[in-house]
Design a protein around this motif. Structure first.
Motif, short mmCIF file in Angstrom:
data_model
loop_
_atom_site.label_atom_id
_atom_site.label_comp_id
_atom_site.label_asym_id
_atom_site.label_seq_id
_atom_site.Cartn_x
_atom_site.Cartn_y
_atom_site.Cartn_z
N HIS A 389 0.41 -8.74 -0.17
CA HIS A 389 0.27 -8.44 1.03
C HIS A 389 -0.99 -7.44 1.46
CE1 HIS A 389 4.62 -9.06 2.35
NE2 HIS A 389 4.30 -10.06 1.83
N VAL A 390 -1.49 -6.81 0.76
CA VAL A 390 -2.84 -6.11 1.02
C VAL A 390 -3.95 -7.06 0.48
CG1 VAL A 390 -4.41 -4.28 0.07
CG2 VAL A 390 -2.13 -3.71 0.78
N THR A 391 -3.88 -7.92 -0.62
CA THR A 391 -4.72 -8.61 -0.78
C THR A 391 -5.09 -9.69 0.50
OG1 THR A 391 -4.31 -8.77 -3.10
CG2 THR A 391 -5.21 -10.54 -2.42
N ASP A 392 -4.11 -10.22 1.18
CA ASP A 392 -4.02 -11.13 2.02
C ASP A 392 -4.74 -10.43 3.34
OD1 ASP A 392 -2.82 -13.36 1.24
OD2 ASP A 392 -0.96 -12.79 1.60
N PHE A 393 -4.42 -9.19 3.49
CA PHE A 393 -5.02 -8.41 4.58
C PHE A 393 -6.61 -8.17 4.59
CE2 PHE A 393 -6.27 -4.54 6.96
CZ PHE A 393 -5.86 -4.85 8.14
N ILE A 394 -7.11 -7.73 3.19
CA ILE A 394 -8.34 -7.71 2.87
C ILE A 394 -9.17 -9.02 3.01
CG2 ILE A 394 -10.03 -7.08 1.17
CD1 ILE A 394 -8.56 -4.55 2.33
N LYS A 395 -8.46 -10.05 2.32
CA LYS A 395 -8.94 -11.42 2.55
C LYS A 395 -9.23 -11.91 3.77
CE LYS A 395 -10.63 -15.35 1.26
NZ LYS A 395 -11.94 -15.60 0.58
N VAL A 396 -8.63 -11.70 4.85
CA VAL A 396 -8.74 -11.99 6.26
C VAL A 396 -9.96 -11.56 6.69
CG1 VAL A 396 -7.57 -10.36 7.66
CG2 VAL A 396 -7.36 -12.87 8.41
N HIS A 397 -10.35 -10.36 6.60
CA HIS A 397 -11.71 -9.92 7.22
C HIS A 397 -12.66 -10.88 6.76
CE1 HIS A 397 -9.38 -6.22 6.66
NE2 HIS A 397 -10.15 -5.66 7.47
N TYR A 398 -12.92 -11.66 5.61
CA TYR A 398 -13.94 -12.39 5.20
C TYR A 398 -13.66 -13.81 5.63
CZ TYR A 398 -15.01 -8.80 1.56
OH TYR A 398 -15.44 -7.77 0.92
N TYR A 399 -12.32 -14.11 5.44
CA TYR A 399 -11.93 -15.46 5.93
C TYR A 399 -12.10 -16.09 7.12
CZ TYR A 399 -8.70 -19.85 5.10
OH TYR A 399 -8.44 -21.25 5.23
N PHE A 446 -0.27 -2.07 5.95
CA PHE A 446 -0.71 -2.62 7.29
C PHE A 446 0.46 -3.12 8.15
CE2 PHE A 446 -4.11 -2.42 4.21
CZ PHE A 446 -5.02 -1.47 4.70
N ASP A 447 0.47 -2.61 9.39
CA ASP A 447 1.59 -3.19 10.24
C ASP A 447 0.69 -4.15 11.25
OD1 ASP A 447 -0.01 -1.81 12.05
OD2 ASP A 447 1.73 -0.19 12.53
N GLU A 448 1.68 -4.61 12.48
CA GLU A 448 1.19 -5.65 13.13
C GLU A 448 0.00 -5.14 13.92
OE1 GLU A 448 4.71 -3.70 15.27
OE2 GLU A 448 4.23 -4.12 13.13
N ASN A 449 0.01 -4.00 14.16
CA ASN A 449 -1.36 -3.34 15.08
C ASN A 449 -2.66 -3.50 14.11
OD1 ASN A 449 -0.07 -1.62 17.27
ND2 ASN A 449 1.25 -1.18 15.73
N SER A 450 -2.48 -3.31 12.88
CA SER A 450 -3.77 -3.48 12.09
C SER A 450 -4.00 -4.83 11.89
CB SER A 450 -3.53 -2.97 10.76
OG SER A 450 -3.32 -1.54 10.71
N TRP A 451 -3.22 -5.83 11.84
CA TRP A 451 -3.46 -7.30 12.06
C TRP A 451 -4.06 -7.63 13.18
CZ3 TRP A 451 -3.46 -10.64 8.06
CH2 TRP A 451 -2.81 -10.50 6.89
#
Length: 518
Positions: A389-399, A446-451
């Motif tokens: 899940h952290v990998t997905d969260f970091i990836k979304v910054h670039y994606y 990371f919760d929904e607020n961070s997303w």
């Protein structure tokens, strides 16, 4: 008879794990555990990043570190969020592109969910982070999140820390040894396995053979126990996250009383991004980049250009890593913690957070009765989910970036570089915003607020027009957005500058008032 734990490797991960376990597993009582940490004086602390996430406050409090001591002795400063510069657009087109990931959740003074109303334009043309919390203004003005009269680890605004990694490890080491931890300065030369593949003993150069009931591998990327000796494989995520190098500099302030930012600055570059954090007397600045898109000399040149004249004569440090993790982090009687377990990248400062989660789970799953297999199964499943899940969260910054000025950014936007899970969530969020239903509270950092802060900071569009007629509290939402705006203006005179509070704490510590929050 006491259970014996041998922790191999010091550094931040090793000592935060040791200090936490010493506190929670009662090393100073007859019924607790016996903890020994062995570290080599030949290996320095890596110090890839010097930032943390807000859970660090609970960890430090449980260990028994006084917050004033943390600030004085680890050069800690307050981190209220992360400012992202030039992540969305090509810098040549929009050089002032910027957004904030604050640590404060959306307005805490109402039960109303303000996000739908913001999506429908009720707050006007104001970024989500600015519309829903005062922290945006506090960070822009380089103000502190609390007053000198607030108690340890308590504040009206959420925060974490920046710190000197070497000094923090020293502070934690002293606390752990006060709690009964035995420290050996030595180098492991051999790891012996038994017939079933568990660790039977380790052999140190000076102290000879050492045995324990549980071994914790905090040897960093070397993974001396879990990897080298036990052969547990590492799963690379290089196809999703390209960055695998960093060049770093320690930059003194031109003015010793210069303002200290109360957030991490991250500024996107041609092949990665630059972090910039402020401690008491220096900045920690580094360029995290992809070695497939940039070489070391080019990275150093870009970093020094960012810093300016202050970088003249400074020697950089090169750090190498591979994004990924071990899907088995607890094997037999060995647990990997910190970099030996895995590392995503420094963005969003998750490295220490993984160690904090690990120590919490180890204490709760500690195999008092020898139940290694069941504890390991639960531990590995939880940690894998967290890493994914952290990998997905970091990836979304670039994606979600619209940058197409270099191959690094163009390739980061390719669908095949994102997981099916992430692409599925983004598809859902086109018509509803991220909510608590999307979060696994047991496993997600990371919760929904961070997303929400990242998505809407990056300009992600959620179309809820079909729902607009079902929303009934437009006037209340307008009032709340205006209230937050007024609170933001008031905050500028209600809290001190970041530098002023740090100086005050260093001089005399926090001085909680009797009426302070508890």
């Amino acid at each position: 008879m006491k259970k014996r734990v041998l922790i191999v490797g010091g550094g931040t991960a090793g000592w935060v794990t040791t200090a936490y376990m010493a506190r929670m597993l009662a090393t100073d009582t007859s019924g607790g555990v016996s903890i020994t940490l062995i570290e080599s004086d030949e290996i320095g602390i890596l110090g890839v990043g010097e930032g943390t996430f807000p859970i660090i406050r609970k960890t430090m409090k449980r260990i028994g570190i006084d917050e004033s001591d943390l600030i004085k002795h680890a050069d800690a400063t307050f981190k209220q969020g992360i400012r992202f510069n030039n992540w969305k657009y090509n810098p040549a087109d929009k050089p002032d592109d910027s957004y904030l990931h604050p640590f404060q959740v959306a307005s805490q003074h109402t039960d109303m969910d303000l996000l739908p109303y913001w999506l429908l334009g009720v707050a006007g043309d104001v970024p989500w982070a600015q519309a829903c919390t005062v922290q945006d203004t506090v960070i822009k003005k380089r103000l502190a999140p609390k007053l000198i009269t607030h108690p340890n680890y308590d504040a009206p605004l959420n925060y974490a820390y920046h710190f000197d990694a070497t000094k923090l490890a020293e502070l934690l080491k002293n606390k752990a040894m006060e709690g009964g931890v035995r420290r050996l300065v030595d180098t492991i030369e051999k790891v012996n396995l038994d017939s079933e593949g568990a660790i039977a003993s380790v052999v140190a150069r000076q102290n000879g053979e050492l045995t324990a009931d549980l071994y914790i591998d905090c040897t960093g990327f070397r993974a001396r126990l879990i990897g080298d000796a036990m052969g547990i494989p590492f799963t690379s995520y290089k196809k999703e996250l390209f960055c695998d190098r960093a060049v770093a500099l320690q930059v003194p302030y031109d003015n010793p009383q210069a303002d200290i930012p109360s957030c991490t600055y991250t500024t996107a570059q041609e092949a990665g991004w630059i972090w910039d954090i402020g401690l008491h007397q220096r900045r920690g600045v580094g360029y995290v980049y992809s070695s497939e898109h940039c070489d070391e000399s080019t990275a150093v040149k870009a970093l020094k250009k960012y810093i300016g004249p202050s970088a003249e004569g400074l020697q950089h440090r090169l750090l190498k890593f591979e994004p990924g993790y071990r899907k088995t982090q607890w094997h037999k009687n060995c647990i990997s913690v910190g970099l030996s377990a895995g590392f995503i990248e420094p963005l969003e400062a998750t490295g220490i957070s993984f160690a904090e989660v690990a120590e919490l789970m180890i204490c709760n799953l500690f195999p008092w009765s020898g139940d290694y297999e069941q504890s390991a199964e639960q531990y590995n499943k939880a940690m894998c989910t967290r890493f994914e899940h952290v990998t997905d969260f970091i990836k979304v910054h670039y994606y979600l970036s619209e940058r197409d000025d270099t191959s690094f950014w163009r390739e980061n936007r390719l669908p095949e570089t994102a997981s099916d899970y992430l692409k599925g969530k983004l598809s859902q969020w086109r018509h509803r915003p991220p909510s608590f239903l999307d979060i696994d509270a047991s496993h997600d950092i990371f919760d929904e607020n961070s997303w929400q802060y990242i998505l809407y900071g990056m300009g992600f569009k959620t179309d809820i027009s079909a729902r607009a007629g079902a929303l009934r509290f437009y006037d209340d939402a307008r009032h709340e957005f205006e209230s937050i705006r007024q609170q933001s203006l008031n905050a500028m005179s209600a809290v001190p500058s970041h530098r002023a509070l740090i100086s005050d704490v260093v001089e005399g510590g926090f001085r909680p008032s009797q009426g302070g929050r508890r």
